[in-house]
Design a protein around this motif. Structure first.
Motif, PDB file in Angstrom:
ATOM      1  N   GLU A 156      36.354  42.243  56.534  1.00 21.96           N
ATOM      2  CA  GLU A 156      36.978  42.526  55.249  1.00 21.96           C
ATOM      3  C   GLU A 156      35.892  42.888  54.244  1.00 21.96           C
ATOM      4  O   GLU A 156      34.793  42.321  54.271  1.00 21.96           O
ATOM      5  N   PRO A 157      36.164  43.823  53.347  1.00 22.73           N
ATOM      6  CA  PRO A 157      35.117  44.304  52.429  1.00 22.73           C
ATOM      7  C   PRO A 157      34.663  43.224  51.448  1.00 22.73           C
ATOM      8  O   PRO A 157      35.442  42.386  51.007  1.00 22.73           O
ATOM      9  N   MET A 158      33.377  43.247  51.138  1.00 23.71           N
ATOM     10  CA  MET A 158      32.791  42.365  50.133  1.00 23.71           C
ATOM     11  C   MET A 158      31.480  42.996  49.702  1.00 23.71           C
ATOM     12  O   MET A 158      31.039  44.000  50.265  1.00 23.71           O
ATOM     13  N   GLY A 159      30.872  42.411  48.701  1.00 26.22           N
ATOM     14  CA  GLY A 159      29.571  42.868  48.266  1.00 26.22           C
ATOM     15  C   GLY A 159      28.582  41.719  48.335  1.00 26.22           C
ATOM     16  O   GLY A 159      28.920  40.570  48.028  1.00 26.22           O
ATOM     17  N   MET A 160      27.333  41.989  48.734  1.00 25.69           N
ATOM     18  CA  MET A 160      26.281  40.985  48.802  1.00 25.69           C
ATOM     19  C   MET A 160      25.143  41.445  47.897  1.00 25.69           C
ATOM     20  O   MET A 160      24.582  42.532  48.085  1.00 25.69           O
ATOM     21  N   TYR A 161      24.817  40.610  46.904  1.00 23.08           N
ATOM     22  CA  TYR A 161      23.862  41.035  45.884  1.00 23.08           C
ATOM     23  C   TYR A 161      22.764  39.981  45.720  1.00 23.08           C
ATOM     24  O   TYR A 161      22.587  39.102  46.553  1.00 23.08           O
ATOM     25  N   GLU A 162      22.059  40.071  44.600  1.00 25.06           N
ATOM     26  CA  GLU A 162      20.880  39.242  44.382  1.00 25.06           C
ATOM     27  C   GLU A 162      21.252  37.752  44.313  1.00 25.06           C
ATOM     28  O   GLU A 162      22.347  37.386  43.912  1.00 25.06           O
ATOM     29  N   GLY A 163      20.275  36.925  44.764  1.00 27.36           N
ATOM     30  CA  GLY A 163      20.424  35.471  44.629  1.00 27.36           C
ATOM     31  C   GLY A 163      21.600  34.887  45.345  1.00 27.36           C
ATOM     32  O   GLY A 163      22.132  33.837  44.955  1.00 27.36           O
ATOM     33  N   GLY A 164      22.064  35.536  46.403  1.00 29.55           N
ATOM     34  CA  GLY A 164      23.200  35.014  47.178  1.00 29.55           C
ATOM     35  C   GLY A 164      24.541  35.267  46.537  1.00 29.55           C
ATOM     36  O   GLY A 164      25.552  34.699  46.967  1.00 29.55           O
ATOM     37  N   ARG A 165      24.604  36.116  45.503  1.00 31.33           N
ATOM     38  CA  ARG A 165      25.887  36.409  44.847  1.00 31.33           C
ATOM     39  C   ARG A 165      26.715  37.346  45.717  1.00 31.33           C
ATOM     40  O   ARG A 165      26.238  38.375  46.169  1.00 31.33           O
ATOM     41  N   HIS A 166      27.957  36.910  45.939  1.00 28.38           N
ATOM     42  CA  HIS A 166      28.901  37.724  46.713  1.00 28.38           C
ATOM     43  C   HIS A 166      30.067  38.135  45.821  1.00 28.38           C
ATOM     44  O   HIS A 166      30.410  37.430  44.875  1.00 28.38           O
ATOM     45  N   SER A 167      30.644  39.241  46.130  1.00 27.54           N
ATOM     46  CA  SER A 167      31.839  39.653  45.351  1.00 27.54           C
ATOM     47  C   SER A 167      32.871  40.257  46.284  1.00 27.54           C
ATOM     48  O   SER A 167      32.589  40.594  47.426  1.00 27.54           O
TER      49      SER A 167
END
Length: 278
Positions: free
Chosen positions: A267-278
């Motif tokens: 399933e789609p998600m985003g993985m960004y800085e410092g372990g932030r997911h969206s």
């Protein structure tokens, strides 16, 4: 089947078995006269017997320039012209660590795989250029593009095939001639049977052995390469030259299994800085 090569002549080296035989069959099926050029006399004669009219066998040792020249001359003498040269003959050749390779194996591998292709192109261009048309093809390998997947000298010769095709394509383009390299993936043939099972004629066992490395749902077949050769040699590819045409189920440029599109990433998600997911 279409008759894209009616009235044309194709010479295929290494045409007594494997990719060469399948390519000769394909050119013949599409209307070409074919020259089966190989050192394997019985197997080459068998291909001619199978094809019948518009096919001849010429014993050809591609490491010997005079032998290659004679095959090209035989094509012209027998059929009146040469339109397609497929420099396919090749061997695995020298095997072993770089520190232990034997000089005689190095020399013979280069002589067959690379020098043979140079001789084949030289003499094909000799008769094609005055007519202002013709196509040159040569068999390369993923080992010529990716390290660690083939023997050292074999890999060097196949990288050389790619560079050779590109260089020759640039020279012959103004004369109406084209040159392209074909990169087969893992193809079910006597060569891969010998590599995978030690039994050159046990294609059934080789098919099973190769399944673990198949990227698609079946083995690659000599006919897959023959189809690519027929396309590249045809007028359908008249705007294609100097190319490296991969027929390898994505092995060279798409070997991964796209892990970030399945499993926990289905399933789609985003993985960004410092372990932030969206």
């Amino acid at each position: 089947m279409s008759q894209r090569f009616e009235g044309r002549t194709a010479l295929v080296t290494g045409a007594a078995s494997g990719i060469g035989r399948a390519s000769a069959r394909r050119f013949h099926a599409e209307g070409a006269s074919v020259v089966i050029a190989d050192v394997q006399e019985d197997a080459g004669a068998a291909v001619v017997d199978e094809l019948g009219d518009r096919a001849v066998f010429v014993r050809t040792d591609v490491s010997d320039e005079s032998s290659v020249a004679a095959a090209v001359d035989a094509a012209v003498a027998t059929f009146g012209r040469l339109d397609v040269l497929y420099a396919n003959a090749g061997v695995m050749g020298a095997l072993g660590p770089i520190s232990k390779l034997r000089a005689e194996d190095i020399e013979s591998t280069i002589a067959i795989n690379l020098r043979g292709a140079i001789y084949s192109m030289k003499h094909a261009v000799r008769v094609m250029q005055p007519r202002g048309s013709g196509v040159i093809l040569a068999t390369a390998s993923p080992a010529g593009l990716v390290g660690g997947v083939g023997p050292h000298v074999y890999s060097a010769t196949k990288a050389g095939i790619i560079g050779l095709c590109q260089s020759v394509a640039a020279e012959i383009r103004p004369y109406g001639l084209r040159a392209n390299a074909i990169v087969p993936g893992s193809i079910l043939s006597q060569m891969t049977a010998d590599i995978s099972t030690g039994q050159v004629k046990d294609l059934d066992a080789a098919s099973v052995a190769l399944k673990d490395s198949d990227l698609l749902d079946r083995n690659g077949l000599p006919e897959d390469i023959a189809a690519a050769a027929a396309f590249l040699a045809s007028d359908d590819a008249q705007f294609v030259t100097g190319s490296t045409f991969n027929v390898d189920a994505g092995y060279t440029h798409a070997p991964g299994d796209s892990p970030f599109a399945r499993g926990e990433w289905a399933e789609p998600m985003g993985m960004y800085e410092g372990g932030r997911h969206s």
